[in-house]
Structure formats: C-alpha cells, structure tokens
Design a protein around this motif. Sequence first.
Motif, PDB file in Angstrom:
ATOM      1  N   SER A   1      34.282  18.145  67.644  1.00  0.00           N
ATOM      2  CA  SER A   1      33.350  18.802  66.595  1.00  0.00           C
ATOM      3  C   SER A   1      33.006  20.013  67.203  1.00  0.00           C
ATOM      4  O   SER A   1      33.458  21.050  66.187  1.00  0.00           O
TER       5      SER A   1
ATOM      6  N   VAL B   1      40.558  24.823  62.864  1.00  0.00           N
ATOM      7  CA  VAL B   1      41.320  23.472  63.233  1.00  0.00           C
ATOM      8  C   VAL B   1      40.469  22.849  62.846  1.00  0.00           C
ATOM      9  O   VAL B   1      39.399  21.882  63.012  1.00  0.00           O
ATOM     10  N   ASP B   2      41.539  21.551  61.968  1.00  0.00           N
ATOM     11  CA  ASP B   2      40.991  20.615  61.721  1.00  0.00           C
ATOM     12  C   ASP B   2      40.796  19.281  62.973  1.00  0.00           C
ATOM     13  O   ASP B   2      40.860  19.395  63.676  1.00  0.00           O
ATOM     14  N   ARG B   3      39.834  18.644  63.091  1.00  0.00           N
ATOM     15  CA  ARG B   3      39.584  17.626  64.744  1.00  0.00           C
ATOM     16  C   ARG B   3      40.427  16.738  65.000  1.00  0.00           C
ATOM     17  O   ARG B   3      40.606  17.024  66.360  1.00  0.00           O
ATOM     18  N   GLU B   4      41.730  16.536  63.653  1.00  0.00           N
ATOM     19  CA  GLU B   4      42.545  15.547  63.744  1.00  0.00           C
ATOM     20  C   GLU B   4      43.002  16.650  64.354  1.00  0.00           C
ATOM     21  O   GLU B   4      43.759  16.302  65.749  1.00  0.00           O
TER      22      GLU B   4
ATOM     23  N   ALA C   1      36.771  21.521  67.561  1.00  0.00           N
ATOM     24  CA  ALA C   1      37.031  22.532  65.692  1.00  0.00           C
ATOM     25  C   ALA C   1      37.009  23.313  65.295  1.00  0.00           C
ATOM     26  O   ALA C   1      37.874  23.940  64.403  1.00  0.00           O
ATOM     27  N   ARG C   2      35.499  23.777  65.260  1.00  0.00           N
ATOM     28  CA  ARG C   2      35.228  24.676  64.532  1.00  0.00           C
ATOM     29  C   ARG C   2      35.109  26.282  65.524  1.00  0.00           C
ATOM     30  O   ARG C   2      35.349  26.974  64.932  1.00  0.00           O
TER      31      ARG C   2
END
Length: 222
Positions: free
Chosen positions: A202, A210-213, A205-206
């Motif tokens: 998390s 970008v997306d966590r995936e 991603a922040r």
Amino acid sequence: MSGGRDDLCFLAMGFALSLALLPLLSAVDPGSLQDFCVAVEDPNNSVFVNGNLCKDPNRVTADDFFLSGLDQPGNTSNPVGSKVTLINADRIPGLNTLGISLARVDYVPNGGLNPPHYHPRATEVFLALEGKFYAGFVASNPDRLISKILNPGDVFVFPAGRIHFQYNIGSTAGRAVSGLSSQNPGIVVVANSVFGSGIDPSVLARAFQVDRELVEQLRKKF
C-alpha cells in the motif's frame, strides 16, 4: 576480449584511479563503515564491525597486499547481465584502514546493466575498458539526470550517495574498472531495496501512484 598484458595494464590504470581518490592529508574512511551501530553494555554481546582488527606488523607479508585473478571475467548469466567483482579489505587484508577499494564489472553485449544503485560511503571513478556505455547519475536540488555515452578509455565520476547506473549499449561484451573511496563502500540497489525489502504494498502503490496489483507483480521479481 583482449589478452593478459592489456588486461593487467587496464586494471593497473583502474587501481591508479582509485588511489587518486585518497585525500592528501588522510588515508582513512572519514565516517562509519556500516549503516548503523547499536550500543550495547554487555561486551560479550557485542561485535567489532567498523573496520577490522590489525595484524601484528611483524607477521605482515607481501601476500597481505596481493590478489591475483582479476583478469578473469565475472559470471554475467543473471537477469541484469552484469557482474561486479569487488576487491576490498575482505579480499586484500592490506587495504584495511586505507579508505579505498576496487571493482571489476563485466557486462553482456546489447543490454548488460549495472542497475540503478548508490554507494552510501563512497565516490566512484568508473573507467570503461570494453563496450559502449550509457551511464549517469541523478543529482539533487533539483533532481536531474547527468549522463554520458562512454567508450573505451573514457572515465566518469559518480559522487557518493548519488543513484547511478551503467548500461552496455554496445554489440560486444563490456568491461570496466571502478575505484571507490572507501574500504567498505556499501551498495543499495534501488529496485531490490524498494520491492524486495518488505515495504507494505500500500505504501509503494501510493508512492509510485500505481495499482497495488502492479506493486505485487514487481515484488515477486525481487
């Protein structure tokens, strides 16, 4: 790859470059030789890390200042296509306290990469021997890339603590020698540290927006 005499000449040039990094009045590391040193009161629960213990001068021999075999290429069969062979006080005990180390770097043709990384305790002088390199470092205030195309015989400096890289864009195998201004320069590979150190996805991603995936996919590679 050129023969033995040329190899030794090039390596001697690299070592001469590393010697040039030594301060005129002091030939030791000015600061810590590890990332941190947590204080302990119990001497039986402590370890001596910042440098090495010194050998009795009466027992010192020429072999304490000698190493052979650096003319042999490193194994570049890895995902980034490069191999760094570091020569420090662990390999040549006589380097202890001298504030200097040396590295040979080998690269595969057409894309061998020494990935973005930095040395927390050393400035690096890079001497290209074979190949053609796109190399550079990131300056701060403001952040900007300072880069250059390097051919055999070219020299480039990477200041201490600056993220830098070398990328062999040539069609032949690459080879270089670096002098570093610390007996224990340390290395932080950016991708490995960011995605392989266990930082919560998390957070990443922040940070990268970008997306966590995608972060999870990148973590699996490291």
